[in-house]
Design an enzyme around this catalytic site. Structure first.
Site, PDB file in Angstrom:
ATOM      1  CB  CYS A 277      -0.979  -0.011   1.168  1.00 42.63           C
ATOM      2  SG  CYS A 277      -0.210   0.079   2.811  1.00 42.63           S
ATOM      3  CG  HIS A 325      -4.582   0.114   3.872  1.00 40.46           C
ATOM      4  ND1 HIS A 325      -3.826  -0.772   3.150  1.00 40.46           N
ATOM      5  CD2 HIS A 325      -5.535   0.586   3.016  1.00 40.46           C
ATOM      6  CE1 HIS A 325      -4.307  -0.857   1.919  1.00 40.46           C
ATOM      7  NE2 HIS A 325      -5.328  -0.025   1.814  1.00 40.46           N
ATOM      8  CG  HIS A 337      -6.633   0.563  -1.752  1.00 39.42           C
ATOM      9  ND1 HIS A 337      -6.878  -0.097  -0.566  1.00 39.42           N
ATOM     10  CD2 HIS A 337      -7.630   0.151  -2.602  1.00 39.42           C
ATOM     11  CE1 HIS A 337      -7.952  -0.854  -0.681  1.00 39.42           C
ATOM     12  NE2 HIS A 337      -8.430  -0.722  -1.895  1.00 39.42           N
TER      13      HIS A 337
END
Length: 363
Positions: A277, A325, A337
């Site tokens: 990520c 994240h 993402h």
């Protein structure tokens, strides 16, 4: 070559050669602990029937926990990797300074030796004695200034030698300190890698025990949960207030990130064929000409925070309480993402996960 010089040069060369070894991650893995899975029931004909949604929801919760823990460990791995790279460069720079300092010290020693030899040729007499014994006192007096200059030069030479030796000791101490930190980060990387592999292996093992229909239903439950969260977020009316226009660099970052759609998530990866990520977001902004921290946690700590209502395309949306994240806002309530292992870079609702906050790289 003296033993002291050989020692410093050997240490410097050893440092340069060994840095790449210490910066390599560990390879030891731990076997994942067995994870309980729902037991399918069977029909009268003996055909397995899918587990009920309640059991699948428990599986989904368990998978979310495993992948979340893997994401946290991935951030720790990436942080240790960044530190190791920096420390490796510092050690190499110090090693080069040690070599250069030793060369300078050798030159100073040669100059000091030449001065000593010159003194030997004059018999080591004092300037007063040389004056009294000189056949030409007038000529001696003409050179007295040069004698004084020579004495001052010798004093300066000895002072510079002492300063150079002190610098070499400091460089050696600094290199030793950074060596210890590099070794500690190598161990931190190995531990993080071990934890990542353990969590992912456990998640994959859990998913492998599901029937095909159960996997399909599980994927459906995940989509429904994401859609529910996104709808609840949009129902707050937040999108009405989000009308920021992307900066020139933000547009470049979004263009880079969206060009990676479909590429697989791989922990620790930062392109060009796979990403995690923060690898995606950091590389996108690097491509835009504005480097940002490598990990989602450092992006949250170091970049300027903006209100959700003020975010614009290119901003980074940080998720979960531990900032484990990150996605990039691309407009219209969506992010791009890299979700987790087993998934690919994709577009999702910005509110489909719990938002911790928003940061702006080019504030």
């Amino acid at each position: 070559m003296g033993s002291g010089k050989r020692g410093l040069l050997t240490a410097a060369l050893t440092v340069i050669c060994a840095v790449t070894v210490l910066s390599a991650p560990g390879t030891a893995f731990a076997a994942p602990a067995p994870t309980p899975t729902p037991t399918p029931t069977t029909t009268a004909g003996g055909t397995p029937t899918p587990a009920p949604d309640k059991d699948l929801q428990e599986v989904r919760d368990r998978l979310d926990k495993l992948y979340h823990d893997a994401a946290v460990a991935t951030d720790a791995y990436n942080a240790a990797e960044e530190k190791a790279k920096k420390q490796s460069a510092e050690i190499v720079a110090l090693a080069e300074k040690i070599v250069q300092g030793q060369q300078r010290l050798d030159k100073l020693k040669n100059q000091a030796g030449a001065a000593a030899r010159d003194q030997y040729r004059t018999g080591g007499l004092s300037s007063t004695a040389q004056f009294l014994l000189s056949d030409d006192p007038g000529r001696f007096l003409d050179g007295a200034g040069r004698v004084l200059q020579g004495q001052q030069a010798a004093t300066k030479l000895m002072s510079e030698m002492a300063r150079t030796q002190k610098e070499l000791r400091r460089y050696a101490d600094d290199a030793a300190d950074r060596w210890e930190k590099l070794d500690a980060n190598r161990k931190a990387k190995a531990a993080a890698k071990k934890k990542i592999r353990k969590q992912i292996d456990a998640a994959e093992k859990l998913e492998s025990r599901l029937e095909k229909k159960e996997k399909e239903r599980l994927a459906q439950l995940e989509r429904e949960a994401a859609e529910k969260a996104q709808t609840a977020w949009l129902d707050t009316g937040v999108l009405k207030d989000i009308d920021g226009k992307a900066s020139a660099q933000g547009k470049k970052a979004v263009k880079y990130a969206t060009a990676q759609l479909g590429k697989p998530y791989v922990w620790g990866a930062e392109g060009p064929d796979s990403f995690d990520c923060s690898g995606l977001t950091s590389q996108a902004w690097a491509a835009a000409g504005h480097p940002v921290p490598r990990t989602s946690q450092e992006q949250w700590k170091q970049l300027r925070r903006v209100d959700v209502e003020d975010m614009r395309p290119g901003d980074l949306v940080i998720y979960f309480d531990d900032a484990s994240h990150v996605g990039m806002y691309i407009g219209d309530g969506s992010i791009v993402h890299a979700p987790r292992p087993g998934r690919t870079v994709t577009i999702a609702g910005a509110g489909s996960m719990p938002i911790l906050g928003v940061v702006r790289p080019d504030a």
